[in-house]
Design a protein around this motif. Structure first.
Motif, PDB file in Angstrom:
ATOM      1  N   TRP A  19       0.772  -1.344  -0.060  1.00 48.48           N
ATOM      2  CA  TRP A  19       0.029   0.165   0.007  1.00 48.48           C
ATOM      3  C   TRP A  19       1.052   1.173  -0.071  1.00 48.48           C
ATOM      4  N   ALA A  21       1.285   5.339   0.243  1.00 50.08           N
ATOM      5  CA  ALA A  21       0.525   6.293   0.640  1.00 50.08           C
ATOM      6  C   ALA A  21       1.154   7.787   0.232  1.00 50.08           C
ATOM      7  N   VAL A  31      -4.066   6.537  -0.383  1.00 52.57           N
ATOM      8  CA  VAL A  31      -3.671   5.266  -0.170  1.00 52.57           C
ATOM      9  C   VAL A  31      -4.101   4.308  -1.432  1.00 52.57           C
TER      10      VAL A  31
END
Length: 160
Positions: A19, A21, A31
Motif C-alpha cells: 500500500w 501512501a 492510499v
C-alpha cells in the motif's frame, strides 16, 4: 547496516500487495494498492506505475511517501518511509530500475513509469495479538486463524 535487511526482504517476498501512501498538494492523503513492486537494493523500493495517475501526480508535488506491506497469514510486515520520484520509460536509468518489475509482469501489464522510493526509515507492523497475548500468539496460530477467516487451506505438500 542496510535498512532493507534480510527480514524486510523476506517479508516483502511473502506479501502479495503493498500500500503506497502519498499526499496531494492540498495535504490530503491517498492510499493505493500496488501489485507490482520490489526491493531494488539496500536503500530503494521500486513500484510499477501501471494505473497510478494519482500516486504519480502526488509524488511530483510532494515526494514524501509511506509504503506498507503485511503477510496476511502471519500478520506481520513493515512500514517503509521515504521520498519517491518517477522515472519515465525514456529515462536512461529506467531499464535498470524497471528490470525486477518487468521480470514480474512479462506481457501481462504495461509499465508506464517506475516510482523509485529511497527509504529513510523502517518500522515493524505486527497484529495486536502478538503484543497483547504474547504467550499464546505464534506465527502458526496466526496462520491458522487467518486461514479459517479467509476459508482457505494449506496447499498439499509435494512428495520428493
Amino acid at each position: 547496516m542496510s535498512l532493507l535487511n534480510d527480514s524486510v526482504r523476506e517479508a516483502a517476498r511473502r506479501s502479495v500487495l503493498c500500500w503506497l501512501a502519498t499526499v496531494d498538494a492540498d495535504g490530503l492523503p491517498n492510499v493505493s494498492p500496488k501489485e507490482v513492486w520490489a526491493i531494488a537494493d539496500d536503500a530503494h523500493v521500486v513500484v510499477a506505475n501501471i494505473a497510478s495517475p494519482m500516486s504519480v501526480r502526488n509524488i511530483a508535488q510532494r515526494p514524501q511517501v509511506c509504503l506498507s506491506f503485511v503477510d496476511v497469514f502471519v500478520q506481520k510486515g513493515f512500514k517503509l518511509v521515504g521520498t519517491a520520484h518517477e522515472l519515465q520509460v525514456e529515462n536512461p536509468a529506467f531499464a535498470a530500475w524497471a528490470a525486477p518489475l518487468l521480470a514480474m509482469v512479462g506481457q501481462r501489464f504495461v509499465i508506464h513509469s517506475v516510482l523509485v522510493i529511497r527509504v529513510s526509515s523502517v518500522a515493524s507492523i505486527v497484529a495486536p495479538s502478538y503484543r497483547f497475548y504474547p504467550d499464546e500468539t505464534t506465527e502458526a496460530s496466526q496462520v491458522a486463524s487467518a486461514m479459517k477467516a479467509y476459508k482457505v487451506h494449506p496447499a498439499p505438500q509435494e512428495k520428493p
